[in-house]
Design a protein around this motif. Structure first.
Motif: not given
Length: 137
Positions: A1-2, A5, A50, A53-54, A58, A60, A91, A115
């Motif tokens: 994840m970035k 997020l 999401l 920002h993944l 990745e 979810s 996550r 995530v």
């Protein structure tokens, strides 16, 4: 994840309630936005937020939906759903959800997503499918 997020990150989506999103059991004059379709649209809106920002690989999965469907939206009306990240715990991501049509609020609630690493999830699901096949005999 970035690191982007964070709680407070939000997104809104607008769409028209089409025939596929409505109930049919009360007749044509009472075709309104079906709660299961509303839940699907909430999940899609949260997932799409999401995804921005993944990291690659990745995605979810939904883990909880808790809503109050408080207003009936007629076939052909526009809906706006707003989803906001309420919390990030590792996550696990919690969202606050609200939505309205042109006349009134229609939904408020919360949605949780987790995530996942897509490749690891595929491996885990393949192992479960093999186990289920073995158990089925």
């Amino acid at each position: 994840m970035k690191t982007t997020l964070q709680p407070g990150v939000a997104s809104s989506v607008s769409f028209e309630v089409d025939r596929e999103r409505t109930i049919d059991f009360m007749g044509e004059a009472a075709r309104v936005y079906a709660t299961p379709m509303l839940v699907r649209d909430i999940e899609v809106a949260c997932r799409n937020l999401l995804l921005k920002h993944l990291d690659p690989g990745e995605d979810s999965v939904g883990t909880r939906v808790e809503i109050d469907h408080v207003g009936a939206t007629l076939l052909g009306m526009s809906v706006e759903l707003t989803v906001r990240v309420a919390a990030v715990d590792g996550r696990a991501v919690q969202f606050e959800v609200e939505g309205r049509d042109a006349v009134e609020p229609i939904v408020r609630g919360r949605h949780a997503r987790f995530v996942v690493d897509v490749a690891k999830t595929a491996q885990r699901l393949a192992a479960k499918a093999q186990k289920a096949k073995t158990l089925a005999g």
